[in-house]
Design an enzyme around this catalytic site. Structure first.
Site, PDB file in Angstrom:
ATOM      1  N   HIS A   1      52.874  -1.815 -59.544  1.00  0.00           N
ATOM      2  CA  HIS A   1      53.942  -1.907 -60.548  1.00  0.00           C
ATOM      3  C   HIS A   1      53.568  -1.186 -61.838  1.00  0.00           C
ATOM      4  O   HIS A   1      54.216  -1.388 -62.856  1.00  0.00           O
ATOM      5  CB  HIS A   1      54.269  -3.378 -60.837  1.00  0.00           C
ATOM      6  CG  HIS A   1      54.773  -4.106 -59.629  1.00  0.00           C
ATOM      7  ND1 HIS A   1      55.999  -3.850 -59.066  1.00  0.00           N
ATOM      8  CD2 HIS A   1      54.190  -5.036 -58.844  1.00  0.00           C
ATOM      9  CE1 HIS A   1      56.159  -4.616 -57.999  1.00  0.00           C
ATOM     10  NE2 HIS A   1      55.063  -5.337 -57.826  1.00  0.00           N
TER      11      HIS A   1
ATOM     12  N   LYS B   1      29.614 -14.504 -82.881  1.00  0.00           N
ATOM     13  CA  LYS B   1      29.583 -15.740 -82.097  1.00  0.00           C
ATOM     14  C   LYS B   1      30.260 -16.805 -82.940  1.00  0.00           C
ATOM     15  O   LYS B   1      30.069 -16.840 -84.148  1.00  0.00           O
ATOM     16  CB  LYS B   1      28.119 -16.103 -81.851  1.00  0.00           C
ATOM     17  CG  LYS B   1      27.910 -17.180 -80.815  1.00  0.00           C
ATOM     18  CD  LYS B   1      27.734 -16.574 -79.452  1.00  0.00           C
ATOM     19  CE  LYS B   1      27.705 -17.602 -78.367  1.00  0.00           C
ATOM     20  NZ  LYS B   1      28.149 -17.025 -77.085  1.00  0.00           N
TER      21      LYS B   1
ATOM     22  N   CYS C   1      29.958 -15.644 -90.201  1.00  0.00           N
ATOM     23  CA  CYS C   1      29.193 -15.906 -91.418  1.00  0.00           C
ATOM     24  C   CYS C   1      28.323 -17.154 -91.302  1.00  0.00           C
ATOM     25  O   CYS C   1      28.680 -18.091 -90.580  1.00  0.00           O
ATOM     26  CB  CYS C   1      30.147 -16.103 -92.582  1.00  0.00           C
ATOM     27  SG  CYS C   1      31.244 -14.718 -92.836  1.00  0.00           S
TER      28      CYS C   1
ATOM     29  N   GLU D   1      37.742 -12.004 -66.739  1.00  0.00           N
ATOM     30  CA  GLU D   1      36.475 -12.270 -67.419  1.00  0.00           C
ATOM     31  C   GLU D   1      35.494 -11.104 -67.209  1.00  0.00           C
ATOM     32  O   GLU D   1      34.769 -10.712 -68.129  1.00  0.00           O
ATOM     33  CB  GLU D   1      35.887 -13.602 -66.915  1.00  0.00           C
ATOM     34  CG  GLU D   1      34.487 -13.943 -67.380  1.00  0.00           C
ATOM     35  CD  GLU D   1      34.323 -14.058 -68.902  1.00  0.00           C
ATOM     36  OE1 GLU D   1      35.313 -13.960 -69.630  1.00  0.00           O
ATOM     37  OE2 GLU D   1      33.168 -14.213 -69.340  1.00  0.00           O
TER      38      GLU D   1
ATOM     39  N   TRP E   1      30.025 -11.666 -92.087  1.00  0.00           N
ATOM     40  CA  TRP E   1      30.743 -10.895 -91.066  1.00  0.00           C
ATOM     41  C   TRP E   1      32.043 -10.470 -91.733  1.00  0.00           C
ATOM     42  O   TRP E   1      32.886 -11.315 -92.053  1.00  0.00           O
ATOM     43  CB  TRP E   1      30.980 -11.778 -89.842  1.00  0.00           C
ATOM     44  CG  TRP E   1      31.609 -11.075 -88.688  1.00  0.00           C
ATOM     45  CD1 TRP E   1      31.001 -10.227 -87.811  1.00  0.00           C
ATOM     46  CD2 TRP E   1      32.967 -11.178 -88.243  1.00  0.00           C
ATOM     47  NE1 TRP E   1      31.896  -9.787 -86.870  1.00  0.00           N
ATOM     48  CE2 TRP E   1      33.108 -10.353 -87.117  1.00  0.00           C
ATOM     49  CE3 TRP E   1      34.086 -11.873 -88.709  1.00  0.00           C
ATOM     50  CZ2 TRP E   1      34.315 -10.210 -86.434  1.00  0.00           C
ATOM     51  CZ3 TRP E   1      35.283 -11.739 -88.038  1.00  0.00           C
ATOM     52  CH2 TRP E   1      35.394 -10.913 -86.912  1.00  0.00           C
TER      53      TRP E   1
ATOM     54  N   GLU F   1      33.298  -5.783 -73.940  1.00  0.00           N
ATOM     55  CA  GLU F   1      32.608  -6.335 -75.121  1.00  0.00           C
ATOM     56  C   GLU F   1      31.258  -5.686 -75.376  1.00  0.00           C
ATOM     57  O   GLU F   1      30.908  -5.423 -76.514  1.00  0.00           O
ATOM     58  CB  GLU F   1      32.298  -7.821 -74.890  1.00  0.00           C
ATOM     59  CG  GLU F   1      33.368  -8.772 -75.246  1.00  0.00           C
ATOM     60  CD  GLU F   1      32.879 -10.192 -75.026  1.00  0.00           C
ATOM     61  OE1 GLU F   1      32.856 -10.926 -76.003  1.00  0.00           O
ATOM     62  OE2 GLU F   1      32.516 -10.565 -73.893  1.00  0.00           O
TER      63      GLU F   1
ATOM     64  N   LYS G   1      33.852  -8.944 -70.249  1.00  0.00           N
ATOM     65  CA  LYS G   1      32.405  -8.781 -70.439  1.00  0.00           C
ATOM     66  C   LYS G   1      32.059  -7.304 -70.570  1.00  0.00           C
ATOM     67  O   LYS G   1      31.303  -6.914 -71.441  1.00  0.00           O
ATOM     68  CB  LYS G   1      31.613  -9.367 -69.254  1.00  0.00           C
ATOM     69  CG  LYS G   1      31.489 -10.855 -69.163  1.00  0.00           C
ATOM     70  CD  LYS G   1      30.620 -11.523 -70.193  1.00  0.00           C
ATOM     71  CE  LYS G   1      31.418 -11.890 -71.409  1.00  0.00           C
ATOM     72  NZ  LYS G   1      32.058 -13.171 -71.457  1.00  0.00           N
TER      73      LYS G   1
ATOM     74  N   ASN H   1      32.026 -19.168 -96.388  1.00  0.00           N
ATOM     75  CA  ASN H   1      32.497 -18.808 -95.041  1.00  0.00           C
ATOM     76  C   ASN H   1      33.982 -19.138 -94.986  1.00  0.00           C
ATOM     77  O   ASN H   1      34.401 -20.160 -95.524  1.00  0.00           O
ATOM     78  CB  ASN H   1      31.822 -19.656 -93.960  1.00  0.00           C
ATOM     79  CG  ASN H   1      30.360 -19.319 -93.782  1.00  0.00           C
ATOM     80  OD1 ASN H   1      29.860 -18.386 -94.387  1.00  0.00           O
ATOM     81  ND2 ASN H   1      29.674 -20.088 -92.950  1.00  0.00           N
ATOM     82  N   GLY H   2      34.761 -18.330 -94.272  1.00  0.00           N
ATOM     83  CA  GLY H   2      36.185 -18.631 -94.138  1.00  0.00           C
ATOM     84  C   GLY H   2      37.026 -17.566 -94.800  1.00  0.00           C
ATOM     85  O   GLY H   2      36.527 -16.475 -95.138  1.00  0.00           O
TER      86      GLY H   2
ATOM     87  N   ARG I   1      24.728 -15.143 -84.411  1.00  0.00           N
ATOM     88  CA  ARG I   1      26.172 -15.286 -84.510  1.00  0.00           C
ATOM     89  C   ARG I   1      26.864 -13.972 -84.856  1.00  0.00           C
ATOM     90  O   ARG I   1      28.087 -13.897 -84.828  1.00  0.00           O
ATOM     91  CB  ARG I   1      26.522 -16.299 -85.596  1.00  0.00           C
ATOM     92  CG  ARG I   1      26.169 -17.684 -85.162  1.00  0.00           C
ATOM     93  CD  ARG I   1      26.186 -18.627 -86.309  1.00  0.00           C
ATOM     94  NE  ARG I   1      26.016 -19.964 -85.810  1.00  0.00           N
ATOM     95  CZ  ARG I   1      26.991 -20.849 -85.695  1.00  0.00           C
ATOM     96  NH1 ARG I   1      28.203 -20.555 -86.069  1.00  0.00           N
ATOM     97  NH2 ARG I   1      26.761 -22.029 -85.205  1.00  0.00           N
TER      98      ARG I   1
HETATM   99  C1  F6R Z   1      33.461 -13.597 -75.044  1.00  0.00           C
HETATM  100  C2  F6R Z   1      33.321 -14.706 -75.954  1.00  0.00           C
HETATM  101  C3  F6R Z   1      34.515 -15.114 -76.745  1.00  0.00           C
HETATM  102  C4  F6R Z   1      34.578 -16.645 -76.849  1.00  0.00           C
HETATM  103  C5  F6R Z   1      35.739 -17.049 -77.775  1.00  0.00           C
HETATM  104  C6  F6R Z   1      35.912 -18.557 -77.847  1.00  0.00           C
HETATM  105  O1  F6R Z   1      32.265 -13.309 -74.397  1.00  0.00           O
HETATM  106  O2  F6R Z   1      32.271 -15.274 -76.108  1.00  0.00           O
HETATM  107  O3  F6R Z   1      35.680 -14.601 -76.194  1.00  0.00           O
HETATM  108  O4  F6R Z   1      34.748 -17.176 -75.584  1.00  0.00           O
HETATM  109  O5  F6R Z   1      35.511 -16.553 -79.062  1.00  0.00           O
HETATM  110  O6  F6R Z   1      34.769 -19.172 -78.336  1.00  0.00           O
HETATM  111  P1  F6R Z   1      34.512 -20.715 -78.109  1.00  0.00           P
HETATM  112  O7  F6R Z   1      34.347 -20.951 -76.660  1.00  0.00           O
HETATM  113  O8  F6R Z   1      33.281 -21.027 -78.904  1.00  0.00           O
HETATM  114  O9  F6R Z   1      35.729 -21.420 -78.648  1.00  0.00           O
END
Ligand code: F6R
Length: 616
Positions: free
Chosen positions: A512, A611, A2, A489, A73, A496, A493, A108-109, A27
């Site tokens: 296993h 984000k 948000c 990772e 969001w 996501e 990626k 927000n929250g 975001r």
């Molecule tokens: C994945 C991604 C998320 C962030 C996670 C932590 O691509 O971006 O998994 O890494 O939400 O976010 P930060 O680093 O901002 O605490």
């Protein structure tokens, strides 16, 4: 996540509010809205993009000098117009007791006690028309309003449990917006000509409007009016908060020659690493702040707390911290750590890793650790002005620049660079870093931008892999040792942004359980640097081939693995030793990116994700 933008001004502020929402779009959000004071409360809301909202406000001639705007969001209640903010209070009572609604609000929250507040407000005659937790705040403020909106806010927040950043205005007070923050960021922007003031969830929303920013602190309340503002702390005492000049990076929003921000950010990594390491002439603990030497000498273990991609960078750092600095290291997912019974030690260095510095779970985990008496805290963070940097004793600021794509890329590699420096600084403070080793590591770090550039040149080969992956629905990623977190990772990626189900395993775990999944429809990505575990990894690859699995191998320059039937090899340009994870992750980022492009997904704004996750 948000976003909030709000203002009190003498000019029509709607275009600035909408532009602010546009700056926060990256975001992630699923609805948006704006409300102004225009002889009463007027608003426009949309479940489409901010551009659609803009068209709506133009068509409806929505104008006013006092306003609030929001990108939502969804948490409580589906993405729908009636759940979108701003929310208005309806007033209460019936017949001659009827009292019209007065308050407009964005939030927000998450309000945790929304059920009990809703029941109490319904008993007073308030009618709810959304499923949001937010709507309780607007009716609560309305019920407490007695001619002074700020007093109503003070009384309302005293009843709220949970996290909030709030901005609200009132029909009866046309030139006033009030706000509050607890657990969610909120900043105050002081207008350039001193006649107008702003609130926002991020200074970026005000780029080009004002660079005079006050970072509100936990529990702060704020009252903005024309040419005046007041900040109060959680005890409701007037608080002096520094006005900082902040150059919010509006330029970061340019895509340049790239198709998506994620692609741009992958290609920015050589520059981001160079910037992050700029000024590092030698390894000294003070790189992490004054007093770091003493802290590093005192501690005997490390506890890393982070979420998502940042957690995986922490998992890689554990290997470095234990093998190079010889410091026992534990890495925990922040949302787990904050709620579990653990055994604290005051001699543990608590390291948080976060791109945004505002992730609710990571902040809560830090505060939990501090509450347990662990006061030696350090953050690796990309935002110098964030809550995380303010709350940790020591910090290393990565200089990835603004990351707009929801899927983190350059933040990850710069975090790894910061964590490698931390490893060396701890090793040095403990007397475990020889001058020769320091010189060799520094040399390798300085060469990273050029090495990354060479890896980026592998893009055409990765695109040919992506064509195969785009047809799949599942994928496995394997790695061993330091490269197991890189496999994790890579899988994150891919899932996501391409929505392909992907899982990562330490290659030795294959037999296993997960080996049962291997068929020709299950591509197996293998991260295969030429390290001590390479021969073991080759055996694991045989296990896959013997079951008809198709291997996609990221081999090192000198791994001696060649392409053959069912084995596709991309060879890394050079062998990179301890820093190899920074290079091996790049083809995996590109693989996810090109697979997603081939599948036609919304790469920069993947479904359901946001984000900077500022809610629990
Ligand atoms: C994945 C991604 C998320 C962030 C996670 C932590 O691509 O971006 O998994 O890494 O939400 O976010 P930060 O680093 O901002 O605490």
């Amino acid at each position: 996540m948000c976003g909030i933008v709000a203002s009190v001004s003498t000019r029509n502020i709607v275009p600035i509010l909408v532009q602010g929402l546009q700056r926060l779009e990256y975001r992630g959000y699923d609805s948006c809205g704006v409300a102004v004071h225009a002889d009463g409360l007027k608003r426009a809301r949309s479940t489409s993009r901010v551009a659609e909202l803009q068209a709506q406000v133009s068509a409806e001639h929505l104008e006013g000098g006092t306003g609030i705007a929001h990108t939502r969001w969804a948490t409580h209640g589906a993405p729908a117009v009636h759940n979108a903010h701003p929310h208005f209070s309806h007033g209460s009572g019936a017949g001659s007791n009827a009292r019209p609604g007065k308050v407009a609000l964005v939030h927000n929250g998450i309000i945790e006690n929304h059920d009990e507040l809703r029941a109490a407000l319904q008993a007073k005659g308030y009618v709810f028309d959304s499923q949001t937790d937010t709507e309780v705040i607007v009716h609560l403020m309305d019920s407490l309003y007695d001619g002074d909106l700020f007093e109503a806010l003070k009384a309302a927040v005293a009843q709220l449990r949970g996290a909030y950043a709030i901005a609200a205005f009132c029909k009866d007070e046309p030139h006033r917006v009030v706000g509050a923050r607890a657990g969610s960021p909120l900043i105050l922007g002081v207008g350039q000509d001193h006649s107008e003031n702003f609130l926002a969830s991020d200074a970026m929303a005000l780029a080009g409007v004002t660079d005079q920013i006050v970072y509100l602190e936990e529990g702060d309340l704020v009252d903005i009016q024309l040419g005046k503002y007041w900040v109060f702390d959680r005890q409701h005492q007037r608080a002096a908060r520094e006005v900082k000049t902040v150059h919010a990076h509006s330029g970061a929003a340019e895509l340049g020659p790239y198709r998506h921000y994620m692609q741009k950010e992958i290609f920015e990594q050589p520059r981001a690493i160079a910037d992050t390491l700029e000024g590092v002439e030698g390894i000294v603990p003070e790189l992490f702040g004054d007093g770091a030497y003493r802290v590093f000498q005192d501690i005997d273990s490390v506890l890393i707390l982070a979420c998502g991609t940042s957690y995986y960078s922490g998992c890689a750092a554990k290997y470095w911290l234990e093998s190079i600095a010889k410091i026992p290291t534990q890495v925990e997912v922040a949302s787990e750590y904050r709620y579990r019974d653990s055994v604290p030690s005051p001699k543990t260095l608590v390291v948080t890793i976060t791109q945004s510095g505002e992730t609710a779970d990571t902040l809560a985990a830090l505060r939990h650790a501090q509450g347990l008496g662990m006061t030696q805290t350090l953050t690796i963070c990309n935002v110098a002005t964030s809550a995380m940097v303010r709350e940790c004793k020591l910090a290393y600021i990565t200089r990835a620049g603004v990351e707009i794509g929801v899927a983190s890329t350059k933040a990850f590699t710069t975090q790894l660079a910061g964590l490698f420096l931390l490893t060396l600084a701890l090793a040095q403070a403990k007397g475990r870093l020889s001058e020769e080793d320091e010189a060799a590591h520094l040399k390798a770090m300085r060469h990273l931008p050029a090495a990354l550039q060479a890896v980026l040149a592998l893009e055409p080969q990765v695109i040919s892999w992506a064509e195969d992956f785009a047809k799949m629905e599942n994928a496995l990623f394997l790695g061993r040792g330091l490269h197991y977190p890189i496999a994790l990772e890579g899988a994150l990626k891919l899932k996501e942004i391409s929505y392909i189900h992907a899982e990562a395993y330490p290659a030795g775990e294959l037999k296993h359980g997960p080996l049962a999944l291997v068929t020709s429809a299950m591509p197996v990505v293998t991260v295969a640097p030429n390290d001590a575990l390479l021969e073991k990894l080759k055996s694991n690859m045989q296990e896959v081939r013997a079951r008809g699995g198709v291997l996609y191998v990221l081999a090192d320059a000198d791994s001696h693995i060649d392409s053959s039937e069912g084995v596709h090899v991309i060879r890394m340009p050079e062998h990179y030793g301890a820093l190899s994870p920074l290079l091996h992750v790049v083809p995996l980022q590109l693989l996810a990116y090109h697979t997603a492009v081939a599948r036609g997904t919304d790469v920069d704004k993947p479904r359901n994700l946001a984000k900077s996750v500022t809610v629990e």
